[in-house]
Design a protein around this motif. Structure first.
Motif, PDB file in Angstrom:
ATOM      1  N   ASN A  64      72.904  65.254   5.535  1.00 32.20           N
ATOM      2  CA  ASN A  64      73.958  64.335   5.967  1.00 32.20           C
ATOM      3  C   ASN A  64      74.498  64.721   7.347  1.00 32.20           C
ATOM      4  O   ASN A  64      74.674  63.858   8.211  1.00 32.20           O
ATOM      5  CB  ASN A  64      75.111  64.330   4.954  1.00 32.20           C
ATOM      6  CG  ASN A  64      74.708  63.772   3.609  1.00 32.20           C
ATOM      7  OD1 ASN A  64      73.657  63.148   3.461  1.00 32.20           O
ATOM      8  ND2 ASN A  64      75.532  64.008   2.613  1.00 32.20           N
ATOM      9  N   LYS A  68      74.192  62.529  10.814  1.00 33.97           N
ATOM     10  CA  LYS A  68      75.404  62.167  11.570  1.00 33.97           C
ATOM     11  C   LYS A  68      75.288  62.640  13.009  1.00 33.97           C
ATOM     12  O   LYS A  68      75.685  61.933  13.941  1.00 33.97           O
ATOM     13  CB  LYS A  68      76.649  62.750  10.905  1.00 33.97           C
ATOM     14  CG  LYS A  68      77.012  62.063   9.610  1.00 33.97           C
ATOM     15  CD  LYS A  68      78.156  62.761   8.904  1.00 33.97           C
ATOM     16  CE  LYS A  68      78.380  62.176   7.527  1.00 33.97           C
ATOM     17  NZ  LYS A  68      79.434  62.874   6.794  1.00 33.97           N
ATOM     18  N   THR A 108      82.366  60.556   8.724  1.00 40.24           N
ATOM     19  CA  THR A 108      81.747  59.288   8.321  1.00 40.24           C
ATOM     20  C   THR A 108      81.297  59.408   6.869  1.00 40.24           C
ATOM     21  O   THR A 108      80.611  60.357   6.511  1.00 40.24           O
ATOM     22  CB  THR A 108      80.524  58.971   9.198  1.00 40.24           C
ATOM     23  OG1 THR A 108      80.944  58.914  10.554  1.00 40.24           O
ATOM     24  CG2 THR A 108      79.869  57.665   8.794  1.00 40.24           C
ATOM     25  N   THR A 143      79.237  59.207   3.498  1.00 39.77           N
ATOM     26  CA  THR A 143      77.796  59.278   3.256  1.00 39.77           C
ATOM     27  C   THR A 143      77.233  57.906   2.913  1.00 39.77           C
ATOM     28  O   THR A 143      76.146  57.548   3.363  1.00 39.77           O
ATOM     29  CB  THR A 143      77.499  60.268   2.113  1.00 39.77           C
ATOM     30  OG1 THR A 143      78.029  61.540   2.484  1.00 39.77           O
ATOM     31  CG2 THR A 143      76.021  60.389   1.858  1.00 39.77           C
ATOM     32  N   LEU A 152      76.774  56.033   6.002  1.00 31.25           N
ATOM     33  CA  LEU A 152      75.674  56.628   6.766  1.00 31.25           C
ATOM     34  C   LEU A 152      74.327  56.071   6.320  1.00 31.25           C
ATOM     35  O   LEU A 152      73.531  55.603   7.134  1.00 31.25           O
ATOM     36  CB  LEU A 152      75.690  58.149   6.596  1.00 31.25           C
ATOM     37  CG  LEU A 152      74.522  58.924   7.173  1.00 31.25           C
ATOM     38  CD1 LEU A 152      74.531  58.856   8.691  1.00 31.25           C
ATOM     39  CD2 LEU A 152      74.563  60.359   6.698  1.00 31.25           C
TER      40      LEU A 152
END
Length: 161
Positions: free
Chosen positions: A28, A32, A41, A43, A46
């Motif tokens: 993650n 990012k 942000t 997940t 994302l």
């Protein structure tokens, strides 16, 4: 890094889910950073908006173990530990029979957990004999499933089906 993640089910298959969670956190953060997104942000955002074609760690493990089992099923890979096939009725034709274990530790192994994941794949995907088409369709299926999850767990595919 991507090629190493595809070995996760075979190397990290017996690792505790907390360690796989740490791998997910690293993935993650890397995504990012690549997309120049703020650290906070979510997940879900994302994977739904920026990394639409990227599978989370659990999806990568599901894909890798399912591809191996599919290769075994269609005879592309020879193995001494080939899981038994059952043909008890038409609906479950081609299902693997999961090995039985007395402890939860071995239930994370590909012979148990991987078989359960493979058996949950829709029959129209499992019937494919072209391995490239199988990989492509399975990845699309897993992407569609994983986008519903905020934080994928090690049994996410099993819970959604």
């Amino acid at each position: 890094m991507h090629s190493h993640l595809h070995y996760v089910p075979f190397i990290y298959g017996l690792v505790r889910s907390e360690l796989l969670g740490q791998l997910q956190s690293l993935q993650n953060r890397a995504l990012k950073h690549c997309y120049k997104l703020p650290f906070l942000t979510p997940t879900k955002t994302l994977f739904q908006t920026h990394a639409k074609s990227t599978l989370p760690i659990s999806g990568i493990t599901h894909l890798s173990s399912s591809v191996l089992l599919h290769k075994i099923r269609i005879g592309r890979v020879e193995t001494n530990t080939k899981p038994a096939m059952k043909f008890s009725n038409l609906r479950s034709s081609g299902d693997f029979v999961a090995a039985t274990f007395n402890s939860d530790y071995l239930k994370r192994d590909i012979h148990y957990h991987g078989v359960q994941i493979y058996n949950k794949i829709p029959n129209e995907i499992r019937k494919l004999t072209d391995i490239d088409k199988f990989k492509k369709d399975l990845k699309q299926y897993l992407l569609a499933r994983s986008q519903r999850l905020v934080k994928p767990s090690k049994f996410s595919l099993l819970q959604l089906s």
